[in-house]
Structure formats: structure tokens, C-alpha cells
Write an enzyme that holds these catalytic residues in place. Structure first.
Site, PDB file in Angstrom:
ATOM      1  N   TRP A 107      30.632  42.465  37.344  1.00  0.00           N
ATOM      2  CA  TRP A 107      29.565  41.465  37.438  1.00  0.00           C
ATOM      3  C   TRP A 107      30.146  40.058  37.497  1.00  0.00           C
ATOM      4  O   TRP A 107      29.637  39.190  38.204  1.00  0.00           O
ATOM      5  CB  TRP A 107      28.635  41.604  36.235  1.00  0.00           C
ATOM      6  CG  TRP A 107      27.534  40.588  36.163  1.00  0.00           C
ATOM      7  CD1 TRP A 107      26.331  40.622  36.810  1.00  0.00           C
ATOM      8  CD2 TRP A 107      27.508  39.384  35.379  1.00  0.00           C
ATOM      9  NE1 TRP A 107      25.579  39.519  36.479  1.00  0.00           N
ATOM     10  CE2 TRP A 107      26.283  38.745  35.600  1.00  0.00           C
ATOM     11  CE3 TRP A 107      28.436  38.802  34.508  1.00  0.00           C
ATOM     12  CZ2 TRP A 107      25.939  37.551  34.986  1.00  0.00           C
ATOM     13  CZ3 TRP A 107      28.093  37.608  33.890  1.00  0.00           C
ATOM     14  CH2 TRP A 107      26.862  36.994  34.136  1.00  0.00           C
ATOM     15  N   HIS A 108      31.236  39.835  36.774  1.00  0.00           N
ATOM     16  CA  HIS A 108      31.828  38.497  36.747  1.00  0.00           C
ATOM     17  C   HIS A 108      32.517  38.128  38.050  1.00  0.00           C
ATOM     18  O   HIS A 108      32.593  36.941  38.401  1.00  0.00           O
ATOM     19  CB  HIS A 108      32.825  38.388  35.590  1.00  0.00           C
ATOM     20  CG  HIS A 108      32.200  38.119  34.270  1.00  0.00           C
ATOM     21  ND1 HIS A 108      31.773  39.121  33.433  1.00  0.00           N
ATOM     22  CD2 HIS A 108      31.910  36.957  33.625  1.00  0.00           C
ATOM     23  CE1 HIS A 108      31.259  38.594  32.338  1.00  0.00           C
ATOM     24  NE2 HIS A 108      31.322  37.288  32.423  1.00  0.00           N
ATOM     25  N   GLY A 109      33.041  39.102  38.764  1.00  0.00           N
ATOM     26  CA  GLY A 109      33.730  38.758  39.993  1.00  0.00           C
ATOM     27  C   GLY A 109      34.096  39.972  40.820  1.00  0.00           C
ATOM     28  O   GLY A 109      34.369  41.052  40.284  1.00  0.00           O
ATOM     29  N   SER A 151      30.583  44.871  33.313  1.00  0.00           N
ATOM     30  CA  SER A 151      30.739  43.475  32.916  1.00  0.00           C
ATOM     31  C   SER A 151      31.826  42.788  33.735  1.00  0.00           C
ATOM     32  O   SER A 151      31.637  41.677  34.231  1.00  0.00           O
ATOM     33  CB  SER A 151      31.081  43.392  31.420  1.00  0.00           C
ATOM     34  OG  SER A 151      31.344  42.056  31.039  1.00  0.00           O
ATOM     35  N   PHE A 187      29.562  32.707  39.088  1.00  0.00           N
ATOM     36  CA  PHE A 187      29.239  34.109  38.899  1.00  0.00           C
ATOM     37  C   PHE A 187      27.754  34.376  39.159  1.00  0.00           C
ATOM     38  O   PHE A 187      27.344  35.498  39.144  1.00  0.00           O
ATOM     39  CB  PHE A 187      29.605  34.572  37.476  1.00  0.00           C
ATOM     40  CG  PHE A 187      31.032  34.262  37.110  1.00  0.00           C
ATOM     41  CD1 PHE A 187      32.033  34.390  38.052  1.00  0.00           C
ATOM     42  CD2 PHE A 187      31.350  33.826  35.842  1.00  0.00           C
ATOM     43  CE1 PHE A 187      33.356  34.111  37.720  1.00  0.00           C
ATOM     44  CE2 PHE A 187      32.664  33.551  35.496  1.00  0.00           C
ATOM     45  CZ  PHE A 187      33.670  33.689  36.447  1.00  0.00           C
TER      46      PHE A 187
END
Length: 476
Positions: free
Chosen positions: A314-316, A311, A476
């Protein structure tokens, strides 16, 4: 193309004006027209090169789905086909978004297709559902609409196939009722107000604070920390409200993505309320395949850390995002280890601890690097009790404040107090209010006072469109 722009309002008007009449005549032509408008929306926002990358991914998904549903294939070959398609999508995501991270900046493509992270997870979810038999499409003719549906293509929510495709054959698709239209306009208005009049003003305070960390007192640091917590909520929640409202205008319903997350009494509950479709994807496509909680305590804790590592990443593409994800994983592990004893604590204490944890974790999400995150947290603890300097509020409602000072000259001495108390008071009240937009959509009925309030707020928002930033999650 930004939702909070006059050009988008024109695009929406033309799309509705073309697709709804066509849909009433022939559903097939109405759907085809809507698909073309969705592709045009993506080109206007992401460009032709980005569209080409995602179209290639869409073709891979369609090929995999056709193979998986063709029948008579050995399980080994079906598994291989699903794996190849998933590897394709993960590889494209890694190449465009994480090359710079993995090479230490030596190689960096410099761009990524708009909404690539959301697109990738949605394609993987679809392939997984078809492979397991949870979803079996009648045809692949509607897949482009699923892939590029313009309300959700850039920032979600992540659409599970069985929640989307069946709606295309139901009576309301391109035949919205007056109740749908009223609910849609209501959600669009509320989402726009959240973004323009709450998220972006909080962003002004946050950006000012991050620009001068060394000058922040403890109260000012907490205004910056809490400001980002509320900015991110109203930014993403506002997007989801607008997306849900837009979908309703076409007779479709998007899955709920927010459910008053800042009212949560635990980190686990927070993730059942915040970005719900992402949590569902990670649970069904990562946590359960890893074994979930069925293989012992140690394995359960490892699986929890795995999904929150994913998670965060995935965001950055940065270590601060990874730390943010692992902090949430650690929070859930501690709660599980604590067990029922935590539930015996007073509700206000459980809420306070959870909300404080979320605020602190968001610092790493926003920080450009570790040193910046630690400096802000350090200022929040040891920065002294001096009142925030005026520069922290520079450009916050500057036009509105200028008009008030002209009308009421004596108000200048109270301007900063009014801005802080008003913005943060309204922000906290709106974020913690149990009746959120999505739960109110189906109950919404137009009244004079509701219409007046929404009209004033929407008009104020439209007049403020100039200079409004893009949605945070579109990065994102």
C-alpha cells in the site's frame, strides 16, 4: 496545495471566514460551503482529472451504501453488492498505482490521483461498516465532505465513518469554542514547526547521504539512517498535527494517528502507536476476516504476514516497500514466538532493540532499490570511524548559519558540530518526549511564554516556506 505555503494560509482564512458565519446561521448551508471548499482544495492540489476519478469512486460507495441500507435484500445480494464496490476501489488503486509494477514498467500511466491510497481504504472501511451494521447513515448527503475533507484527504488519517458522521450533527460542528480555536492553532503551529524546522532539515542530511553512499563512513551512515527515521516521523506526525488542528477550527475531531511511536518497547506496540488508523483498518478489515489469531498458531503467523505485506505494498509499488512490510511482519512473529520471556528483559533493552529494528527497516522504505539499502547498511557496519565529511551537511540551515558566522566570526569552526548536535538532539528529545501534541491539545491553555515560543517558531517556519518539500505521505 501544500499546507506549508502562504497560499494555503489564505485559503484557510477564506474558508473559515465563509463557512463559520454560514454555519452559525444555517448548519446545512455551512456544511455545503465547506464541502465546496474541500472540492476546490482537492482540485488545486490534484487537478480535475484526479477529482473525476475519486468522484466516480465516491458514487460507487454511495450506491453501495444505499443498496445495503435499503432493507429487504437477501444476504447473498448484500454480500455481492459490497464485494462489487470493494473490487471497484481495489481495481482503481491497482490500475493507477501498480500497473507499472505488475508489467515491469512496460505499461505505466505516469500519474495517480492525489491521496488515492488513503481514499481507497477509507471507502472500503465505510462499505464494510455499513455491510456489517456497525454504521448506518441517516442519509448520504454528507458523504462528499467525508470523502474530501481537506485536512485529511491527501494523507489521512483514515476516517472510520462512525467517528466522523455523528460529529456533523453535534453542536460544535462549525461552532468551535475558544478552547477549540486555541487547541487548533497550537496543533497547526507545532505541526508546521515539525515539518519545516525538523523534518526537512533531516531530509537535507538524508538526501546528501544517499547521493554519495560510497563516500560515507560508519558514523555518517548512521546519521543518514537515524536522520531518515526522524525525518519520516516529523513529516507524517507534523501533517497529522496540522490536520487535527485544522479540523478543530471547524469544530471536528480527527482520530489520533500518532502516540509517541518511537517510545515503543516492541514492534507490536510500535504499530499500535504509528499510523494508528492504518493499523486499525488492517486489523478490522483484513486480519479479523482472515481469522485473526483464532485458527491456530501457523494461521495466525500467516495472517500477520498478510497484513504487513498489504501495508508495505500500500505504501509503494516496489519490492523495497514489500520487504519493509515483511520485516515488520517477521518482527511481530518473532515477538509472539518468544512470548512472555521477552517481557522479562529490561525496559531499556527492549526499547533499544525495537528502535534499532525500526531504524534498519526504514532503510528499505527509503532506498530506491535493494543494492542501495544493502550498501548503506554495509557502510554503517564497515565504513570506518572517520568523522562525517562537510558535504553531508551542505544546505543544512545554510541561511541561519551564514547569519551566525557574520555575527560571530569565530563560530565557523564549531558550525558543523552545532548543527549535528542541535538537530539530532532536539529531534530525539521531541520524538521521545511522552507529552505529544495530540495528548496536549485538550489540555492546552494559552500563556505568554507558550505564545511567544510558538510565535517565534511559526514565524521562522513561514519565513522558510520557500523550497520546503511536500509531505512524504502525500506520495502514497
Amino acid at each position: 496545495m501544500s499546507f506549508q505555503s502562504l497560499s494555503f494560509l489564505a485559503f484557510l482564512a477564506v474558508t473559515l471566514g465563509v463557512c463559520l458565519p454560514l454555519g452559525r446561521r444555517t448548519l446545512r448551508w455551512g456544511q455545503a460551503a465547506l464541502t465546496l471548499f474541500c472540492l476546490a482544495f482537492y482540485v488545486l492540489g490534484g487537478g480535475w482529472a484526479a477529482l473525476a476519478v475519486l468522484l466516480a469512486g465516491a458514487a460507487v460507495t454511495v450506491a453501495a451504501v444505499r443498496y445495503l441500507t435499503s432493507g429487504g435484500k437477501p444476504e447473498k445480494q448484500r454480500r455481492a453488492a459490497a464485494a462489487v464496490a470493494i473490487v471497484w476501489h481495489v481495481a482503481v488503486l491497482l490500475i493507477f498505482k501498480y500497473t507499472g509494477f505488475f508489467t515491469g514498467g512496460a505499461v505505466d500511466l505516469g500519474w495517480a490521483p492525489l491521496g488515492l491510497s488513503f481514499f481507497t481504504f477509507q471507502q472500503i472501511w465505510c462499505i464494510k461498516e455499513v455491510y456489517t451494521g456497525a454504521f448506518r447513515p441517516e442519509s448520504t448527503g454528507s458523504f462528499l465532505l467525508y470523502d474530501f475533507f481537506f485536512p485529511s484527504v491527501t494523507s489521512g488519517p483514515i476516517l472510520k465513518p462512525e467517528n466522523f458522521f455523528p460529529q456533523l450533527t453535534e453542536g460544535r460542528f462549525l461552532h468551535p469554542t475558544w478552547e477549540d480555536a486555541a487547541a487548533g492553532v497550537y496543533a497547526i503551529a507545532v505541526g508546521t514547526i515539525k515539518k519545516v524546522l525538523l523534518a526537512d532539515p533531516f531530509g537535507v542530511v538524508v538526501n546528501n547521504g544517499w547521493a554519495q553512499l560510497e563516500d560515507l563512513s560508519a558514523p555518517a551512515a548512521w546519521l543518514v539512517i537515524l536522520g531518515y527515521t526522524l525525518q519520516l516521523y516529523f513529516d507524517f506526525s507534523g501533517y497529522c498535527d496540522i490536520a487535527a488542528g485544522l479540523a478543530r477550527l471547524f469544530g471536528l475531531r480527527l482520530p489520533v494517528n500518532f502516540d509517541s511511536p518511537y517510545r515503543s518497547l516492541s514492534v507490536g506496540e510500535f504499530w499500535k502507536r504509528w499510523h494508528i488508523t492504518l493499523t486499525s483498518f488492517l486489523r478490522e478489515c483484513v486480519y479479523f476476516p482472515l481469522g485473526g489469531s483464532r485458527r491456530g498458531t501457523a494461521r495466525t503467523y500467516c495472517n500477520i504476514f498478510a497484513i504487513y505485506l498489504i501495508s508495505g505494498f500500500w505504501h509503494g509499488a516496489g519490492w523495497t516497500f514489500i520487504v519493509w512490510g515483511l520485516l515488520h511482519g517477521l518482527g511481530q512473529v518473532i515477538e509472539r514466538f518468544w512470548g512472555p520471556g521477552r517481557d522479562k528483559l529490561p525496559r531499556w533493552l527492549r526499547w533499544g532493540v525495537t528502535f534499532l529494528f525500526v531504524n534498519v527497516a526504514w532503510v528499505f522504505f527509503r532506498a530506491p532499490d535493494f543494492s542501495g539499502a544493502l550498501e548503506l547498511l554495509g557502510r554503517a557496519v564497515s565504513g570506518g570511524l572517520a568523522k562525517p565529511e562537510d558535504w553531508l551537511l551542505t544546505d543544512l540551515f545554510s541561511k541561519e548559519i551564514g547569519a551566525v558566522e557574520l555575527l560571530i566570526p569565530g563560530a565557523a569552526d564549531w558550525v558543523n558540530i552545532i548543527r549535528v548536535v542541535g538537530l539530532y538532539g532536539i529531534g530525539l528529545l521531541a520524538a521521545l518526549w511522552p507529552r505529544n501534541t495530540i495528548t496536549q491539545m485538550d489540555r492546552f491553555r494559552p500563556t505568554f511564554w507558550r505564545g511567544a515560543v510558538l510565535t517565534i517558531g511559526l514565524a521562522w517556519s513561514i519565513l522558510s516556506f520557500t523550497g520546503i518539500t511536500t509531505f512524504i505521505y502525500s506520495n502514497f
